[in-house]
Structure formats: structure tokens, C-alpha cells
Design an enzyme around this catalytic site. Structure first.
Site, PDB file in Angstrom:
ATOM      1  N   ASN A 274       0.854  -1.191   0.000  1.00 60.26           N
ATOM      2  CA  ASN A 274       0.000   0.000   0.000  1.00 60.26           C
ATOM      3  C   ASN A 274       0.900   1.254   0.000  1.00 60.26           C
ATOM      4  O   ASN A 274       1.744   1.408   0.884  1.00 60.26           O
ATOM      5  CB  ASN A 274      -0.889  -0.062   1.252  1.00 60.26           C
ATOM      6  CG  ASN A 274      -1.821   1.119   1.361  1.00 60.26           C
ATOM      7  OD1 ASN A 274      -1.425   2.254   1.133  1.00 60.26           O
ATOM      8  ND2 ASN A 274      -3.059   0.869   1.729  1.00 60.26           N
TER       9      ASN A 274
ATOM     10  N   HIS B 158       0.915   6.186   2.018  1.00 60.04           N
ATOM     11  CA  HIS B 158       1.651   7.122   2.867  1.00 60.04           C
ATOM     12  C   HIS B 158       2.887   7.713   2.206  1.00 60.04           C
ATOM     13  O   HIS B 158       3.490   8.638   2.740  1.00 60.04           O
ATOM     14  CB  HIS B 158       1.906   6.506   4.239  1.00 60.04           C
ATOM     15  CG  HIS B 158       0.596   6.273   4.934  1.00 60.04           C
ATOM     16  ND1 HIS B 158      -0.276   7.321   5.201  1.00 60.04           N
ATOM     17  CD2 HIS B 158      -0.038   5.149   5.323  1.00 60.04           C
ATOM     18  CE1 HIS B 158      -1.374   6.835   5.750  1.00 60.04           C
ATOM     19  NE2 HIS B 158      -1.261   5.519   5.827  1.00 60.04           N
TER      20      HIS B 158
ATOM     21  N   HIS C 122      -5.616   3.681  -1.597  1.00 65.91           N
ATOM     22  CA  HIS C 122      -6.942   4.061  -1.106  1.00 65.91           C
ATOM     23  C   HIS C 122      -7.238   5.492  -1.566  1.00 65.91           C
ATOM     24  O   HIS C 122      -6.593   6.437  -1.111  1.00 65.91           O
ATOM     25  CB  HIS C 122      -6.922   3.968   0.429  1.00 65.91           C
ATOM     26  CG  HIS C 122      -8.248   4.246   1.078  1.00 65.91           C
ATOM     27  ND1 HIS C 122      -8.436   4.128   2.438  1.00 65.91           N
ATOM     28  CD2 HIS C 122      -9.447   4.633   0.579  1.00 65.91           C
ATOM     29  CE1 HIS C 122      -9.688   4.420   2.743  1.00 65.91           C
ATOM     30  NE2 HIS C 122     -10.325   4.743   1.631  1.00 65.91           N
TER      31      HIS C 122
ATOM     32  N   ARG D  97      -9.348   8.249  -0.988  1.00 67.98           N
ATOM     33  CA  ARG D  97     -10.322   8.674   0.025  1.00 67.98           C
ATOM     34  C   ARG D  97     -11.164   9.817  -0.510  1.00 67.98           C
ATOM     35  O   ARG D  97     -10.725  10.588  -1.363  1.00 67.98           O
ATOM     36  CB  ARG D  97      -9.596   9.115   1.305  1.00 67.98           C
ATOM     37  CG  ARG D  97      -8.923   7.982   2.050  1.00 67.98           C
ATOM     38  CD  ARG D  97      -8.411   8.467   3.388  1.00 67.98           C
ATOM     39  NE  ARG D  97      -9.474   8.601   4.345  1.00 67.98           N
ATOM     40  CZ  ARG D  97      -9.712   7.758   5.356  1.00 67.98           C
ATOM     41  NH1 ARG D  97      -8.934   6.720   5.563  1.00 67.98           N
ATOM     42  NH2 ARG D  97     -10.712   7.957   6.168  1.00 67.98           N
TER      43      ARG D  97
ATOM     44  N   ARG E 165      -6.920  12.872   0.936  1.00 75.57           N
ATOM     45  CA  ARG E 165      -5.841  13.310   1.839  1.00 75.57           C
ATOM     46  C   ARG E 165      -4.489  12.717   1.461  1.00 75.57           C
ATOM     47  O   ARG E 165      -3.464  13.254   1.833  1.00 75.57           O
ATOM     48  CB  ARG E 165      -6.172  12.987   3.293  1.00 75.57           C
ATOM     49  CG  ARG E 165      -6.140  11.519   3.608  1.00 75.57           C
ATOM     50  CD  ARG E 165      -6.314  11.266   5.089  1.00 75.57           C
ATOM     51  NE  ARG E 165      -7.668  11.510   5.535  1.00 75.57           N
ATOM     52  CZ  ARG E 165      -8.190  10.960   6.635  1.00 75.57           C
ATOM     53  NH1 ARG E 165      -7.443  10.179   7.389  1.00 75.57           N
ATOM     54  NH2 ARG E 165      -9.425  11.198   6.989  1.00 75.57           N
TER      55      ARG E 165
ATOM     56  N   GLU F 113      -8.684   0.664  -3.020  1.00 75.61           N
ATOM     57  CA  GLU F 113      -9.532   0.706  -1.823  1.00 75.61           C
ATOM     58  C   GLU F 113     -10.428   1.919  -1.927  1.00 75.61           C
ATOM     59  O   GLU F 113      -9.953   3.020  -2.256  1.00 75.61           O
ATOM     60  CB  GLU F 113      -8.678   0.846  -0.567  1.00 75.61           C
ATOM     61  CG  GLU F 113      -7.950  -0.403  -0.181  1.00 75.61           C
ATOM     62  CD  GLU F 113      -7.115  -0.170   1.070  1.00 75.61           C
ATOM     63  OE1 GLU F 113      -7.220   0.903   1.695  1.00 75.61           O
ATOM     64  OE2 GLU F 113      -6.336  -1.061   1.396  1.00 75.61           O
TER      65      GLU F 113
ATOM     66  N   THR G  97      -8.336   3.645   8.541  1.00 70.77           N
ATOM     67  CA  THR G  97      -9.584   2.885   8.483  1.00 70.77           C
ATOM     68  C   THR G  97      -9.758   2.121   9.798  1.00 70.77           C
ATOM     69  O   THR G  97      -9.173   1.072  10.009  1.00 70.77           O
ATOM     70  CB  THR G  97      -9.563   1.918   7.268  1.00 70.77           C
ATOM     71  OG1 THR G  97      -9.132   2.657   6.130  1.00 70.77           O
ATOM     72  CG2 THR G  97     -10.925   1.341   6.993  1.00 70.77           C
TER      73      THR G  97
ATOM     74  N   GLU H 186     -11.261  -9.241   3.172  1.00 71.11           N
ATOM     75  CA  GLU H 186      -9.984  -8.902   3.809  1.00 71.11           C
ATOM     76  C   GLU H 186     -10.255  -8.699   5.291  1.00 71.11           C
ATOM     77  O   GLU H 186     -11.083  -7.860   5.670  1.00 71.11           O
ATOM     78  CB  GLU H 186      -9.378  -7.638   3.177  1.00 71.11           C
ATOM     79  CG  GLU H 186      -8.066  -7.255   3.863  1.00 71.11           C
ATOM     80  CD  GLU H 186      -7.218  -6.275   3.062  1.00 71.11           C
ATOM     81  OE1 GLU H 186      -7.309  -6.264   1.813  1.00 71.11           O
ATOM     82  OE2 GLU H 186      -6.471  -5.518   3.705  1.00 71.11           O
TER      83      GLU H 186
ATOM     84  N   HIS I 146      -3.787  -4.439   7.791  1.00 71.46           N
ATOM     85  CA  HIS I 146      -3.908  -3.234   8.624  1.00 71.46           C
ATOM     86  C   HIS I 146      -3.014  -3.342   9.849  1.00 71.46           C
ATOM     87  O   HIS I 146      -3.205  -4.226  10.685  1.00 71.46           O
ATOM     88  CB  HIS I 146      -5.335  -2.918   9.068  1.00 71.46           C
ATOM     89  CG  HIS I 146      -5.511  -1.444   9.327  1.00 71.46           C
ATOM     90  ND1 HIS I 146      -5.089  -0.840  10.482  1.00 71.46           N
ATOM     91  CD2 HIS I 146      -5.991  -0.447   8.549  1.00 71.46           C
ATOM     92  CE1 HIS I 146      -5.329   0.452  10.422  1.00 71.46           C
ATOM     93  NE2 HIS I 146      -5.867   0.723   9.245  1.00 71.46           N
TER      94      HIS I 146
ATOM     95  N   GLY J 193       1.120  -1.360   4.347  1.00 67.31           N
ATOM     96  CA  GLY J 193       1.572  -0.065   3.858  1.00 67.31           C
ATOM     97  C   GLY J 193       2.356   0.750   4.855  1.00 67.31           C
ATOM     98  O   GLY J 193       3.559   0.959   4.705  1.00 67.31           O
TER      99      GLY J 193
HETATM  100  N1  PXP Z   1      -5.976  -3.120   4.072  1.00 61.55           N
HETATM  101  C1  PXP Z   1      -6.928  -2.159   4.092  1.00 61.55           C
HETATM  102  C2  PXP Z   1      -8.293  -2.502   3.635  1.00 61.55           C
HETATM  103  C3  PXP Z   1      -6.607  -0.849   4.514  1.00 61.55           C
HETATM  104  O1  PXP Z   1      -7.568   0.107   4.540  1.00 61.55           O
HETATM  105  C4  PXP Z   1      -5.283  -0.547   4.889  1.00 61.55           C
HETATM  106  C5  PXP Z   1      -4.920   0.838   5.295  1.00 61.55           C
HETATM  107  O2  PXP Z   1      -5.215   1.733   4.275  1.00 61.55           O
HETATM  108  C6  PXP Z   1      -4.336  -1.583   4.825  1.00 61.55           C
HETATM  109  C7  PXP Z   1      -4.714  -2.861   4.441  1.00 61.55           C
HETATM  110  C8  PXP Z   1      -2.901  -1.347   5.159  1.00 61.55           C
HETATM  111  O3  PXP Z   1      -2.754  -0.957   6.477  1.00 61.55           O
HETATM  112  P1  PXP Z   1      -1.371  -0.394   6.971  1.00 61.55           P
HETATM  113  O4  PXP Z   1      -1.085   0.843   6.182  1.00 61.55           O
HETATM  114  O5  PXP Z   1      -1.586  -0.147   8.415  1.00 61.55           O
HETATM  115  O6  PXP Z   1      -0.340  -1.468   6.706  1.00 61.55           O
END
Ligand code: PXP
Length: 248
Positions: free
Chosen positions: A14, A17, A50, A52, A56, A77, A108, A158, A198, A220
Site C-alpha cells: 500500500n 503514505h 486508497h 479517500r 488526503r 480501496e 480505516t 480482507e 492493517h 503499507g
Molecule cells: N488493508 C486495508 C483494507 C486498509 O484500509 C489498509 C490501510 O489503508 C491496509 C490494508 C494497510 O494498512 P497499513 O497501512 O496499516 O499497513
């Protein structure tokens, strides 16, 4: 590890960031598309971004460029809104992961209530699946959310690993891991492909990667943060290695 083996666990990277850092100055650097290409070269099996509602981090232009430049699948996403649906149907990414979205949240914070939002979500899933997009539902590890996802016709779920990652190591985290294991087994039983993600980092990834029915992890924030110290390629390769070790 052989990428096509039955035991292979895919890594979706991901890049949100990278865009967060770029947007802090409003310019073009660092470029999330360049990061995605680096991630692909380092062994990512897919890229997740993602878009949004408040833009952002990832922008509409980022999605266009990811679609044009990536040779590996894009997992978009998005929230279940008409605006996002139109964007997804225009781009037709490999996958869409439907996530809940609240304006004030930092990230999220929890899974989509598929069981409670069935009527709202049904037309979104139907149109996305109809367009040939692989749809996944980002949910808490609960049987009723899995069953509701199945009944909507989404082929993938997921599991939200945030609570597991935030739990103190020891019995609390073990209990959360058990929840994930039970949910992954239930997903397999009812014929859903199971992903997870996540909050995962080096110290939390292996027990989740070891769950046999999980086919993909999406990671991510930790990888981008760790890149500050060791580089993006290195953080991805190290995560990949831990995932392979867990599956060996
Ligand atoms: N999966 C989903 C559905 C998410 O919304 C996110 C965060 O955007 C992630 C995975 C990845 O999470 P992290 O950035 O904390 O690794």
C-alpha cells in the site's frame, strides 16, 4: 518461494503514505507511482491505494498513473459511494476493496458492516463484479460479516488485523490471532478467498502469514515508515522474507 505455488502468500504493498508525505508539501515528491514501481521490482505482487473521499493522500491522478504504469495488479480501496463507483468503473482496476470511511478518522478504524449495510452495499458489489473487478470486503473477523459478504456475491474478504496488531503481546494478542484463524477457516469453508491487513509490521506479520487459508496480505504504513531507515526495497524484501519463513 515459487510465486505460483499453492502455499504462496501474496504481498500487496500500500503506497498511500508515500502520498501523505508528498502532500505535506503540496508538490510532486515523493511520487507514490515511483514507489509502486520500486515495490514491484522488490517483489510486491500487487499495489494497493486508497482513494479517500477527502483525497488526503492518493489523488485521482495517482490512480490514472498507477493504472497506466503498473505491470502488477492494482487493488483500489474505496468507500461505497457513487463517486467512487464511477471512478472504479472508469478505470477497471484488477481489484476493489470496499472499506468504511469516516472523515475524522486517522486511518480505516474497523471493518465494513456488511451484515448491517447489506442493502446499501448490494448494488455496488453487483456493478463492480459485473465489470469484471475482483471485489473484496474489508471486515472484522466475525462469522456474520463473512456470511453477509458471501451472500452479496463478493468473492474475497480482507480481515482487519488492526486489533490483533494493537493488542499487547501475550494472551490478548493470542486471542485476537485465534479470531483471525477462525474467520479464515470459515472463509475457506464458505468459498471466500481470504486476505488480511492493517497495522502489520515485522513483529506481527508471521502468525498472520502462517494462517493457511490467507492468500494475500496488504501492508503499507509500516513499510513506508521503515523505508526511512533502510529504504523501500529493503523493507519490502524483509517483509517478503518473513512471510515466506512463516509459510515454509
Ligand atoms: N488493508 C486495508 C483494507 C486498509 O484500509 C489498509 C490501510 O489503508 C491496509 C490494508 C494497510 O494498512 P497499513 O497501512 O496499516 O499497513
Amino acid at each position: 518461494m515459487n510465486r505460483v505455488g499453492l502455499n504462496y502468500l501474496r504481498l500487496g504493498v500500500n503506497v498511500d503514505h508515500v502520498a501523505t508525505v508528498r502532500n505535506a508539501r503540496g508538490g510532486l515528491h515523493p511520487d507514490p507511482v515511483r514507489a509502486a514501481l520500486v515495490a514491484a521490482a522488490a517483489g510486491a505482487d500487487g499495489i494497493t491505494a486508497h482513494l479517500r473521499e477527502d483525497r488526503r493522500h492518493i489523488s485521482d491522478d495517482d490512480i490514472s498513473r498507477l493504472m497506466a504504469e503498473l505491470k502488477i495488479p492494482l487493488n483500489l480501496e474505496m468507500a461505497a459511494t457513487q463517486e467512487m463507483l464511477a471512478i472504479a468503473l472508469r478505470h477497471k482496476p484488477h481489484a476493489v476493496c470496499l472499506v468504511p470511511e469516516k472523515r475524522q478518522e486517522r486511518t480505516t478504524e474497523g471493518g465494513l458492516d456488511v451484515a448491517g449495510g447489506h442493502n446499501h452495499l448490494a448494488p455496488y458489489v453487483r456493478q463492480l463484479v459485473g465489470a469484471g473487478i475482483r471485489v473484496s470486503m474489508f471486515i472484522e473477523a466475525e462469522a456474520r460479516q463473512l456470511d453477509a459478504s458471501k451472500s452479496l456475491g463478493a468473492p474475497v474478504v480482507e480481515l482487519h488485523t488492526g486489533t490483533y496488531c494493537e493488542s499487547a503481546p501475550g494472551p490478548m494478542r493470542e486471542q485476537q490471532l485465534k479470531r483471525l484463524q477462525t474467520a479464515a477457516a470459515h472463509a475457506a469453508q464458505i468459498g471466500l478467498e481470504c486476505h488480511a491487513g492493517h497495522g502489520l509490521g515485522y513483529d506481527t506479520v508471521k502468525p498472520v502469514a502462517a494462517i493457511p487459508n490467507v492468500a494475500e496480505l496488504n501492508i503499507g504504513h509500516f513499510l513506508v515508515g521503515e523505508a526511512i531507515f533502510t529504504g523501500f526495497e529493503d523493507s519490502i524484501r524483509r517483509m517478503r522474507h518473513l512471510m515466506d519463513e512463516a509459510r515454509a
